[in-house]
Design a protein around this motif. Structure first.
Motif, mmCIF file in Angstrom:
data_model
loop_
_atom_site.group_PDB
_atom_site.id
_atom_site.type_symbol
_atom_site.label_atom_id
_atom_site.label_comp_id
_atom_site.label_asym_id
_atom_site.label_seq_id
_atom_site.Cartn_x
_atom_site.Cartn_y
_atom_site.Cartn_z
ATOM 1 N N LYS A 65 0.830 -1.202 0.000
ATOM 2 C CA LYS A 65 0.000 0.000 0.000
ATOM 3 C C LYS A 65 0.868 1.258 0.000
ATOM 4 O O LYS A 65 0.605 2.209 -0.731
ATOM 5 N N ILE A 66 1.913 1.233 0.787
ATOM 6 C CA ILE A 66 2.811 2.390 0.862
ATOM 7 C C ILE A 66 3.538 2.598 -0.460
ATOM 8 O O ILE A 66 3.627 3.715 -0.968
ATOM 9 N N SER A 67 4.043 1.526 -1.052
ATOM 10 C CA SER A 67 4.878 1.666 -2.252
ATOM 11 C C SER A 67 4.102 1.794 -3.556
ATOM 12 O O SER A 67 4.618 2.350 -4.523
ATOM 13 N N SER A 68 2.867 1.283 -3.595
ATOM 14 C CA SER A 68 2.169 1.199 -4.885
ATOM 15 C C SER A 68 0.755 1.761 -4.900
ATOM 16 O O SER A 68 0.066 1.653 -5.914
ATOM 17 N N VAL A 69 0.339 2.344 -3.781
ATOM 18 C CA VAL A 69 -1.005 2.916 -3.718
ATOM 19 C C VAL A 69 -0.955 4.362 -3.230
ATOM 20 O O VAL A 69 -1.457 5.272 -3.882
ATOM 21 N N LEU A 70 -0.338 4.581 -2.088
ATOM 22 C CA LEU A 70 -0.350 5.902 -1.461
ATOM 23 C C LEU A 70 0.629 6.891 -2.074
ATOM 24 O O LEU A 70 0.615 8.065 -1.699
ATOM 25 N N ASP A 71 1.435 6.446 -3.009
ATOM 26 C CA ASP A 71 2.419 7.341 -3.609
ATOM 27 C C ASP A 71 1.873 8.117 -4.807
ATOM 28 O O ASP A 71 2.604 8.862 -5.449
ATOM 29 N N ARG A 72 0.582 7.957 -5.107
ATOM 30 C CA ARG A 72 -0.019 8.668 -6.237
ATOM 31 C C ARG A 72 -1.327 9.328 -5.806
ATOM 32 O O ARG A 72 -2.047 8.829 -4.958
ATOM 33 N N ALA A 73 -1.632 10.443 -6.440
ATOM 34 C CA ALA A 73 -2.880 11.161 -6.161
ATOM 35 C C ALA A 73 -3.990 10.568 -7.022
ATOM 36 O O ALA A 73 -3.716 10.035 -8.098
ATOM 37 N N PRO A 74 -5.221 10.621 -6.589
ATOM 38 C CA PRO A 74 -5.672 11.065 -5.266
ATOM 39 C C PRO A 74 -5.525 9.943 -4.231
ATOM 40 O O PRO A 74 -6.163 8.889 -4.346
ATOM 41 N N GLN A 75 -4.681 10.161 -3.250
ATOM 42 C CA GLN A 75 -4.328 9.132 -2.279
ATOM 43 C C GLN A 75 -5.535 8.542 -1.564
ATOM 44 O O GLN A 75 -5.625 7.325 -1.396
ATOM 45 N N GLN A 76 -6.453 9.368 -1.134
ATOM 46 C CA GLN A 76 -7.609 8.873 -0.373
ATOM 47 C C GLN A 76 -8.467 7.915 -1.205
ATOM 48 O O GLN A 76 -8.874 6.862 -0.741
ATOM 49 N N ALA A 77 -8.715 8.277 -2.456
ATOM 50 C CA ALA A 77 -9.550 7.429 -3.315
ATOM 51 C C ALA A 77 -8.873 6.084 -3.561
ATOM 52 O O ALA A 77 -9.518 5.035 -3.456
ATOM 53 N N TRP A 78 -7.569 6.096 -3.898
ATOM 54 C CA TRP A 78 -6.856 4.838 -4.132
ATOM 55 C C TRP A 78 -6.800 4.011 -2.856
ATOM 56 O O TRP A 78 -6.971 2.793 -2.895
ATOM 57 N N SER A 79 -6.569 4.668 -1.734
ATOM 58 C CA SER A 79 -6.481 3.961 -0.452
ATOM 59 C C SER A 79 -7.787 3.248 -0.122
ATOM 60 O O SER A 79 -7.780 2.084 0.301
ATOM 61 N N GLU A 80 -8.899 3.917 -0.331
ATOM 62 C CA GLU A 80 -10.206 3.314 -0.050
ATOM 63 C C GLU A 80 -10.480 2.124 -0.971
ATOM 64 O O GLU A 80 -10.967 1.079 -0.521
ATOM 65 N N MET A 81 -10.173 2.273 -2.260
ATOM 66 C CA MET A 81 -10.369 1.157 -3.193
ATOM 67 C C MET A 81 -9.493 -0.032 -2.795
ATOM 68 O O MET A 81 -9.952 -1.181 -2.812
ATOM 69 N N TYR A 82 -8.255 0.255 -2.442
ATOM 70 C CA TYR A 82 -7.319 -0.791 -2.043
ATOM 71 C C TYR A 82 -7.820 -1.526 -0.805
ATOM 72 O O TYR A 82 -7.873 -2.761 -0.782
ATOM 73 N N ASP A 83 -8.206 -0.779 0.210
ATOM 74 C CA ASP A 83 -8.670 -1.400 1.456
ATOM 75 C C ASP A 83 -9.888 -2.287 1.217
ATOM 76 O O ASP A 83 -9.972 -3.397 1.752
ATOM 77 N N ARG A 84 -10.838 -1.815 0.413
ATOM 78 C CA ARG A 84 -12.035 -2.623 0.108
ATOM 79 C C ARG A 84 -11.658 -3.904 -0.623
ATOM 80 O O ARG A 84 -12.124 -4.995 -0.279
ATOM 81 N N ALA A 85 -10.828 -3.775 -1.645
ATOM 82 C CA ALA A 85 -10.462 -4.937 -2.466
ATOM 83 C C ALA A 85 -9.680 -5.964 -1.659
ATOM 84 O O ALA A 85 -9.963 -7.161 -1.726
ATOM 85 N N VAL A 86 -8.703 -5.509 -0.889
ATOM 86 C CA VAL A 86 -7.871 -6.420 -0.107
ATOM 87 C C VAL A 86 -8.698 -7.106 0.971
ATOM 88 O O VAL A 86 -8.570 -8.312 1.196
ATOM 89 N N SER A 87 -9.572 -6.362 1.617
ATOM 90 C CA SER A 87 -10.423 -6.934 2.661
ATOM 91 C C SER A 87 -11.340 -8.013 2.083
ATOM 92 O O SER A 87 -11.465 -9.105 2.652
ATOM 93 N N ALA A 88 -11.963 -7.725 0.957
ATOM 94 C CA ALA A 88 -12.860 -8.701 0.328
ATOM 95 C C ALA A 88 -12.099 -9.951 -0.103
ATOM 96 O O ALA A 88 -12.557 -11.075 0.114
ATOM 97 N N ALA A 89 -10.927 -9.769 -0.696
ATOM 98 C CA ALA A 89 -10.130 -10.920 -1.137
ATOM 99 C C ALA A 89 -9.679 -11.755 0.059
ATOM 100 O O ALA A 89 -9.721 -12.985 0.010
ATOM 101 N N ALA A 90 -9.273 -11.099 1.126
ATOM 102 C CA ALA A 90 -8.825 -11.821 2.325
ATOM 103 C C ALA A 90 -9.968 -12.647 2.917
ATOM 104 O O ALA A 90 -9.764 -13.811 3.296
ATOM 105 N N LYS A 91 -11.165 -12.084 2.943
ATOM 106 C CA LYS A 91 -12.330 -12.810 3.484
ATOM 107 C C LYS A 91 -12.650 -14.057 2.666
ATOM 108 O O LYS A 91 -13.120 -15.044 3.205
ATOM 109 N N ARG A 92 -12.397 -14.006 1.359
ATOM 110 C CA ARG A 92 -12.653 -15.165 0.487
ATOM 111 C C ARG A 92 -11.477 -16.130 0.442
ATOM 112 O O ARG A 92 -11.556 -17.162 -0.212
ATOM 113 N N GLY A 93 -10.367 -15.770 1.069
ATOM 114 C CA GLY A 93 -9.168 -16.599 0.962
ATOM 115 C C GLY A 93 -8.460 -16.403 -0.361
ATOM 116 O O GLY A 93 -7.741 -17.289 -0.822
#
Length: 154
Positions: free
Chosen positions: A81-109
């Motif tokens: 997340k630090i190296s490939s998500v938060l280093d580009r604008a708009p940081q908040q939008a990318w961060s939210e998309m990343y968190d949702r996607a990673v959380s959903a994938a983790a829940k499904r294994g």
């Protein structure tokens, strides 16, 4: 009929990039093109990484269409997340998309971490793992895998 899609593509340009490859101004256009492709209804699973740009846009559209995704990262979720998500604008939008996607994938294994040499930049190993995983999810049938490459032609 294609069932599994392996996805790779460009990250959005950093602010002040000397060469424009994927400007933030084209995000909605790229999202629309991804939506058009995924709306065809022939994909049951996406396999990709989760960098800001093509990856996260694909994961976001897939979630909207209830298409499950497997995410493969070269490092831990936080390091990536630090190296490939938060280093580009708009940081908040990318961060939210990343968190949702990673959380959903983790829940499904469907979250695979530390692929390659355990660095946040071992993208070659991640690309190999994306293709291998897509083939595996397709039951070893390469004709059931399609690749979506999102780039600027350069």
């Amino acid at each position: 009929m294609q069932n599994v899609m392996a996805v790779a593509g460009r990250r959005v340009d950093p602010q002040g990039a000397s060469a424009s490859r994927f400007p933030v101004s084209r995000v909605e256009q790229v999202r629309s093109l991804i939506l058009s492709r995924l709306s065809q209804g022939d994909i049951r699973k996406i396999v990709c990484s989760a960098a800001c740009g093509a990856d996260l846009l694909t994961l976001d559209v897939a979630a909207d269409l209830s298409i499950a995704a497997r995410i493969i990262l070269p490092s831990t979720t936080e390091s990536f997340k630090i190296s490939s998500v938060l280093d580009r604008a708009p940081q908040q939008a990318w961060s939210e998309m990343y968190d949702r996607a990673v959380s959903a994938a983790a829940k499904r294994g469907d979250l695979i971490l530390n692929v390659g040499d355990n660095s946040s930049t071992d993208y070659g190993a991640v690309n190999d793992a994306i293709l291998d995983s897509a083939c595996s999810l397709a039951g070893g049938n390469p004709s059931s895998v399609v690749a979506l490459i999102i780039w600027d032609g350069q």
